[in-house]
Design a protein around this motif. Sequence first.
Motif, PDB file in Angstrom:
ATOM      1  N   TRP A 253      34.245 -43.253 -97.089  1.00 52.03           N
ATOM      2  CA  TRP A 253      34.185 -43.874 -95.764  1.00 52.03           C
ATOM      3  C   TRP A 253      34.220 -45.385 -95.960  1.00 52.03           C
ATOM      4  N   ASN A 254      35.109 -46.038 -95.288  1.00 52.80           N
ATOM      5  CA  ASN A 254      35.191 -47.492 -95.363  1.00 52.80           C
ATOM      6  C   ASN A 254      35.198 -48.042 -93.943  1.00 52.80           C
ATOM      7  N   TRP A 255      34.296 -49.041 -93.728  1.00 53.24           N
ATOM      8  CA  TRP A 255      34.089 -49.584 -92.391  1.00 53.24           C
ATOM      9  C   TRP A 255      34.601 -51.016 -92.355  1.00 53.24           C
ATOM     10  N   PHE A 256      35.202 -51.372 -91.228  1.00 52.65           N
ATOM     11  CA  PHE A 256      35.765 -52.712 -91.069  1.00 52.65           C
ATOM     12  C   PHE A 256      35.482 -53.214 -89.664  1.00 52.65           C
TER      13      PHE A 256
ATOM     14  N   ALA B 291      35.637 -55.977 -94.322  1.00 48.50           N
ATOM     15  CA  ALA B 291      34.797 -54.862 -94.741  1.00 48.50           C
ATOM     16  C   ALA B 291      33.349 -55.148 -94.388  1.00 48.50           C
ATOM     17  N   ILE B 292      32.701 -54.121 -93.844  1.00 44.66           N
ATOM     18  CA  ILE B 292      31.280 -54.297 -93.494  1.00 44.66           C
ATOM     19  C   ILE B 292      30.404 -53.226 -94.120  1.00 44.66           C
ATOM     20  N   GLY B 293      31.049 -52.272 -94.888  1.00 50.42           N
ATOM     21  CA  GLY B 293      30.218 -51.302 -95.553  1.00 50.42           C
ATOM     22  C   GLY B 293      30.969 -50.037 -95.892  1.00 50.42           C
ATOM     23  N   THR B 294      30.282 -49.165 -96.639  1.00 53.74           N
ATOM     24  CA  THR B 294      30.828 -47.863 -97.008  1.00 53.74           C
ATOM     25  C   THR B 294      29.751 -46.824 -96.799  1.00 53.74           C
ATOM     26  N   GLY B 295      30.158 -45.578 -96.802  1.00 56.72           N
ATOM     27  CA  GLY B 295      29.216 -44.488 -96.623  1.00 56.72           C
ATOM     28  C   GLY B 295      29.321 -43.908 -95.230  1.00 56.72           C
ATOM     29  N   GLU B 296      28.556 -42.831 -95.025  1.00 56.84           N
ATOM     30  CA  GLU B 296      28.638 -42.126 -93.759  1.00 56.84           C
ATOM     31  C   GLU B 296      27.972 -42.891 -92.620  1.00 56.84           C
ATOM     32  N   GLU B 297      27.058 -43.816 -92.936  1.00 58.09           N
ATOM     33  CA  GLU B 297      26.438 -44.642 -91.909  1.00 58.09           C
ATOM     34  C   GLU B 297      26.224 -46.040 -92.457  1.00 58.09           C
ATOM     35  N   VAL B 298      26.397 -47.010 -91.560  1.00 61.25           N
ATOM     36  CA  VAL B 298      26.347 -48.418 -91.961  1.00 61.25           C
ATOM     37  C   VAL B 298      25.556 -49.181 -90.908  1.00 61.25           C
ATOM     38  N   GLU B 299      24.739 -50.152 -91.362  1.00 55.98           N
ATOM     39  CA  GLU B 299      24.022 -51.072 -90.473  1.00 55.98           C
ATOM     40  C   GLU B 299      24.789 -52.379 -90.475  1.00 55.98           C
ATOM     41  N   TRP B 300      25.323 -52.691 -89.311  1.00 54.83           N
ATOM     42  CA  TRP B 300      26.076 -53.951 -89.164  1.00 54.83           C
ATOM     43  C   TRP B 300      25.075 -55.005 -88.678  1.00 54.83           C
ATOM     44  N   GLU B 301      24.643 -55.857 -89.604  1.00 55.06           N
ATOM     45  CA  GLU B 301      23.530 -56.762 -89.326  1.00 55.06           C
ATOM     46  C   GLU B 301      24.006 -58.043 -88.654  1.00 55.06           C
ATOM     47  N   MET B 302      23.376 -58.309 -87.521  1.00 58.66           N
ATOM     48  CA  MET B 302      23.536 -59.552 -86.763  1.00 58.66           C
ATOM     49  C   MET B 302      24.973 -60.087 -86.766  1.00 58.66           C
ATOM     50  N   PRO B 303      25.887 -59.331 -86.232  1.00 56.90           N
ATOM     51  CA  PRO B 303      27.249 -59.862 -86.156  1.00 56.90           C
ATOM     52  C   PRO B 303      27.316 -61.086 -85.246  1.00 56.90           C
ATOM     53  N   LEU B 304      28.172 -61.977 -85.601  1.00 58.89           N
ATOM     54  CA  LEU B 304      28.343 -63.191 -84.817  1.00 58.89           C
ATOM     55  C   LEU B 304      28.953 -62.866 -83.467  1.00 58.89           C
ATOM     56  N   PRO B 305      28.794 -63.723 -82.513  1.00 62.38           N
ATOM     57  CA  PRO B 305      29.391 -63.481 -81.205  1.00 62.38           C
ATOM     58  C   PRO B 305      30.910 -63.357 -81.314  1.00 62.38           C
ATOM     59  N   GLY B 306      31.517 -62.516 -80.513  1.00 58.85           N
ATOM     60  CA  GLY B 306      32.958 -62.325 -80.480  1.00 58.85           C
ATOM     61  C   GLY B 306      33.306 -60.900 -80.100  1.00 58.85           C
ATOM     62  N   THR B 307      34.653 -60.648 -79.974  1.00 58.88           N
ATOM     63  CA  THR B 307      35.158 -59.304 -79.677  1.00 58.88           C
ATOM     64  C   THR B 307      35.735 -58.733 -80.968  1.00 58.88           C
ATOM     65  N   TYR B 308      35.251 -57.608 -81.388  1.00 54.87           N
ATOM     66  CA  TYR B 308      35.619 -57.005 -82.669  1.00 54.87           C
ATOM     67  C   TYR B 308      36.321 -55.659 -82.438  1.00 54.87           C
ATOM     68  N   GLU B 309      37.153 -55.292 -83.447  1.00 59.64           N
ATOM     69  CA  GLU B 309      37.665 -53.926 -83.519  1.00 59.64           C
ATOM     70  C   GLU B 309      36.983 -53.281 -84.703  1.00 59.64           C
ATOM     71  N   LEU B 310      36.083 -52.366 -84.406  1.00 56.70           N
ATOM     72  CA  LEU B 310      35.380 -51.643 -85.457  1.00 56.70           C
ATOM     73  C   LEU B 310      36.248 -50.459 -85.885  1.00 56.70           C
ATOM     74  N   THR B 311      36.504 -50.328 -87.197  1.00 57.45           N
ATOM     75  CA  THR B 311      37.410 -49.311 -87.718  1.00 57.45           C
ATOM     76  C   THR B 311      36.733 -48.545 -88.838  1.00 57.45           C
TER      77      THR B 311
ATOM     78  N   SER C 222      42.545 -41.019 -92.558  1.00 54.54           N
ATOM     79  CA  SER C 222      42.588 -41.125 -91.108  1.00 54.54           C
ATOM     80  C   SER C 222      41.725 -42.309 -90.701  1.00 54.54           C
ATOM     81  N   THR C 223      42.094 -42.914 -89.613  1.00 54.92           N
ATOM     82  CA  THR C 223      41.314 -44.050 -89.111  1.00 54.92           C
ATOM     83  C   THR C 223      40.937 -43.806 -87.647  1.00 54.92           C
ATOM     84  N   TYR C 224      39.837 -44.434 -87.262  1.00 53.93           N
ATOM     85  CA  TYR C 224      39.396 -44.439 -85.872  1.00 53.93           C
ATOM     86  C   TYR C 224      38.856 -45.821 -85.577  1.00 53.93           C
ATOM     87  N   ALA C 225      39.150 -46.345 -84.416  1.00 56.69           N
ATOM     88  CA  ALA C 225      38.728 -47.709 -84.086  1.00 56.69           C
ATOM     89  C   ALA C 225      38.280 -47.773 -82.632  1.00 56.69           C
ATOM     90  N   LEU C 226      37.349 -48.695 -82.381  1.00 53.36           N
ATOM     91  CA  LEU C 226      36.945 -48.964 -81.005  1.00 53.36           C
ATOM     92  C   LEU C 226      36.508 -50.424 -80.913  1.00 53.36           C
TER      93      LEU C 226
END
Length: 621
Positions: free
Chosen positions: A490-493, A498-518, A529-533
Amino acid sequence: MRRLLSLTWLCLLAIASQATHIIGGELYYDHLGGDQYQVYLKLYRDCGPGNVNNTQYDNTATIGVFGGDGSTLFTQALAFPGANAVPVVLDNACLTAPPSICVQLAIYTGVFTLPERPDGYHLTYQRCCRTPTIINIPNANDLGLTCTVRVPGSVNSANSAARFEVYPPIALCLNEPLTFDHSATDPDGDVLVYELCTPFNGGSALDPIPIPGAPPYTEIPWGVGYSEGYPMDSDPAIAIDPNTGLLTLTPTLAASYTVAIRVKEFRAGVLLSETRRDFRFDVVPCESAVSAAITPQTVFCEDLTLDLNNTSSSGETWAWNFGDPTTTMDTSSLFSPSWTYSTPGTYTVTLMANPGLTCADTTEATFDVYLPPRPTFTLPGAVCSELVTELIAEGSFGPDATFYWDLGASTVPPTANTSSVNAQFATVGATSVSLTVSEHGCIGSFFGEVSAFPPPTAYFTVAPTSPQSFGTDVALQDGSSGNGGTIVEWNWFASGAAIGTGEEVEWEMPLPGTYELTLLVTSTDGCTSTYALPYVIIEVPIDIPNVFTPNGDGLNEQFSIRNIEQHRNLLRIYNRWGMVVYEANNYRNTWRALEVPDGTYYYELLLQDGRAYTGHLTLLR
């Protein structure tokens, strides 16, 4: 009724008398002295299949005698003397004519009394009909021949006519050049001149054995495309040397032709007489007494060895040349040898039968000596049905090879004709793949199976849901499906970072803005396969006071920056001399100024996003 019966009887007699045996003839004479002349009539009869009625020679041949002015004088019958077969002699001793060729010669002769007269005589014989196999005159079996010769008047009456001594050529070999001495002799030594001429007609189907008529005589008509100068199909055209009588031609069509040669007899520049030889030429496909032949190639694409099969006829010795340019030893005298070439190619093999002898023959045959292509391709491991896989033709084949891939009806593309192909195997499971390589008429194939697996389906959830204020930690939880496979990575973006790997990730204090989490997931088969929101972090403004009163009354006791806890930061406090009196990473409103006196100070606040704030601060107790 009697008239009708008589007419019917006459018609039956005419049909019964019709002959189809005439090949040709000539008429000449010898002066015996005084008014005596020995007359010769040479008649040639078809004794082969062209004589459809098997007509024999007549028991007598009637010669008509006419004055030089055309007046009828008398007739004289010559008895049949018997006939002899004319030998079939070809211009090439190494060729043989078909055995069906058969010609007979009968020479009717008799002594004629011809007293001198100023205008001389015409001697004539007429007979019908010619053989129906003749093609250069229309309706040959309705046409006959007229043999005629002139006896000069009183001044030159002591004359013997010119005559052809050599048999005419009975058979002419198709497409073989012919040179034939068609010269005549003259007992008196007169000058002879030769030329082609048109034969005379004589008799008819209703009157095949006529009493010879007086001159002039009717020439036969020529068929379409034929003439006196071109009486038969030949390239070059038939020709006769006017001085020597040498006849030359190369016949180009197997058929029967009527041809006539005329020899004119001159004495002191005066034309005395002429002798015509009217004859049928049969052009036939001749067989070589020695014919070299090699069995055509039937085995292809096996190896570089030729096993040659000699199918020659009548040969006794042999000389092979295998046409191998890499050596001078590529020869053999064996009947059916073998030869192994060092490299593939197209080779011309030559065989000579009876080399060095008079009757020899040579033939050539072309052989394609090539190895079959032996293609292969590397089978990939399990592939993902949505991925493009490259297949490359490998193995043994040359630069002229052509390719055909059969990749399966559901594959994109289903076929290809290049040496390599990028294929997407849509069908889950095993797909049969074949590669066919063709070169120089040789074909080789390779078969294999490509296994395709379905990709996983990526999915995840977030908490808390978007939007959130700056400083919020976001939890990302995998919810993907392996679709029968096992997800192992699992790779998270966040917007590509990149913001982490594994089945679950803690995205710590992201800066203000609009992101596409993938989320990118990978199965054990290498399928992905990829999924994004989208996710929005709202910026929270900070508020920095310019005074605070740490006097113990419980109010305004520390330097409090509103919302500072939502920003990573660096804070420094300076006295009026520029010395740092306080410094903190990720300041969280904890400075109470216990170590410094009241007064005016200066602050510097650096945020992680690059913003910087400076100002003065008054400390009162």
